[in-house]
Write a protein that holds these residues in place. Structure first.
Motif, PDB file in Angstrom:
ATOM      1  N   TYR A 102       0.804  -1.223   0.000  1.00 23.25           N
ATOM      2  CA  TYR A 102       0.000   0.000   0.000  1.00 23.25           C
ATOM      3  C   TYR A 102       0.838   1.275   0.000  1.00 23.25           C
ATOM      4  CZ  TYR A 102      -4.283  -2.671   0.385  1.00 23.25           C
ATOM      5  OH  TYR A 102      -5.320  -3.520   0.109  1.00 23.25           O
ATOM      6  N   THR A 113       0.157   0.287  -7.036  1.00 19.27           N
ATOM      7  CA  THR A 113      -0.006  -0.062  -5.633  1.00 19.27           C
ATOM      8  C   THR A 113       0.058  -1.569  -5.490  1.00 19.27           C
ATOM      9  OG1 THR A 113      -1.410   1.873  -5.219  1.00 19.27           O
ATOM     10  CG2 THR A 113      -1.509   0.080  -3.616  1.00 19.27           C
ATOM     11  N   PHE A 115      -0.445  -4.917  -2.975  1.00 18.43           N
ATOM     12  CA  PHE A 115      -1.166  -5.305  -1.770  1.00 18.43           C
ATOM     13  C   PHE A 115      -1.013  -6.812  -1.555  1.00 18.43           C
ATOM     14  CE2 PHE A 115      -4.237  -5.480  -5.233  1.00 18.43           C
ATOM     15  CZ  PHE A 115      -4.904  -6.687  -5.031  1.00 18.43           C
TER      16      PHE A 115
END
Length: 277
Positions: A102, A113, A115
């Motif tokens: 993140y 991003t 994750f």
């Protein structure tokens, strides 16, 4: 500005995915050789000079096989978690950049991003790549859908989504029990049925393209998987990312309501042109 995506290879023999706009691009994983990456991009009319970085999802060999050579040859930064980097071979230290969950990364006008996901690796991650308002997901090597995956899949205009195995084929297949348990045990891979449920229950109404990825050679059938998803596809174009060759280049542009899935390259400019259906 439209986004262009392609699978250069997808499967246990190597994974490599291209996402870019008109100015810059990235690769997610580098699981085929540098030479094969160059050849496949050239056949698609994609310039390797547009590649500005490589993002690594985890350390398994089918995701990093070509990484060290590709990074050194083109001086490409590699975004990888600290734990994963220890298993990625001889990446020049000056090209290795720590990736964190993140913590957004900007590559020109691309915003990436990472994750976390469920997989039997050190620090496995999936990726969301955005350019302007367009969002592309790369979701493979997933043992089970989690809240991170569902939330990001729901925002995608296009996605690479794992559909690794057919449950009946795996159950009745030749794999030993321990391997079947590893695949289905929550940190292995996503079945056709699990991927389809995610697609049906959580896709955005604007999801225009879905590339089924990382299909098992022994425990899946591309035609079976494609048929299963096309029955529920609606306006989403569904294709299978091959383990043997590159896909077409797909143009993701919400302003274009219908587009052929085969790009035409302008022989004068070298630019992709997509013909409205």
């Amino acid at each position: 500005m439209p986004v262009f995506i392609a699978s250069l290879n997808s499967g246990s023999n190597g994974n490599c995915y291209y996402i870019g706009n008109e100015r810059e691009a990235i690769l997610v994983d580098a699981g085929i050789s540098c030479r094969e990456t160059e050849k496949r991009m050239a056949r698609l009319g994609l310039s390797i000079k547009k590649i500005k970085a490589i993002f690594i999802s985890h350390e398994h060999s089918d995701h990093i096989r070509g990484l060290a050579v590709l990074s050194r040859k083109y001086s490409l930064p590699v975004y990888v978690t600290e734990g994963t980097a220890r298993y990625c071979g001889e990446i020049p230290p000056e090209f290795c950049i720590q990736l964190k969950s993140y913590a957004p990364v900007n590559i020109g006008s691309l915003h990436i991003t990472a994750f976390p996901k469920h997989h039997d690796a050190i620090e496995p991650h999936s990726f969301m790549i955005s350019s302007g308002e367009i969002r592309i997901g790369v979701f493979t090597d997933i043992g089970a859908p989690c809240e991170h995956l569902i939330r990001h899949f729901n925002q995608c205009h296009a996605a690479f989504l794992e559909a690794n195995y057919d449950e009946e084929m795996l159950r009745n297949g030749r794999y030993p029990f321990f391997l079947k348990r590893r695949i289905t045990g929550g940190k292995g891979h996503l079945s056709n049925e699990q991927a389809l449920k995610l697609f049906v229950d959580h896709r955005a109404e604007y999801l225009s393209h879905l590339l089924l990825a990382h299909l098992s050679k022994d425990n899946n059938d591309p035609e079976l998987a494609l048929r299963l998803f096309e029955q529920q596809a609606g306006t989403t174009l569904v294709r299978v990312a091959s383990r043997y060759q590159e896909s077409e280049v797909y143009c993701i542009d919400p302003e274009i309501t219908s587009v052929t899935d085969k790009p035409v390259i302008n022989q004068i400019t070298g630019q992709f042109q997509f013909v409205l259906s």
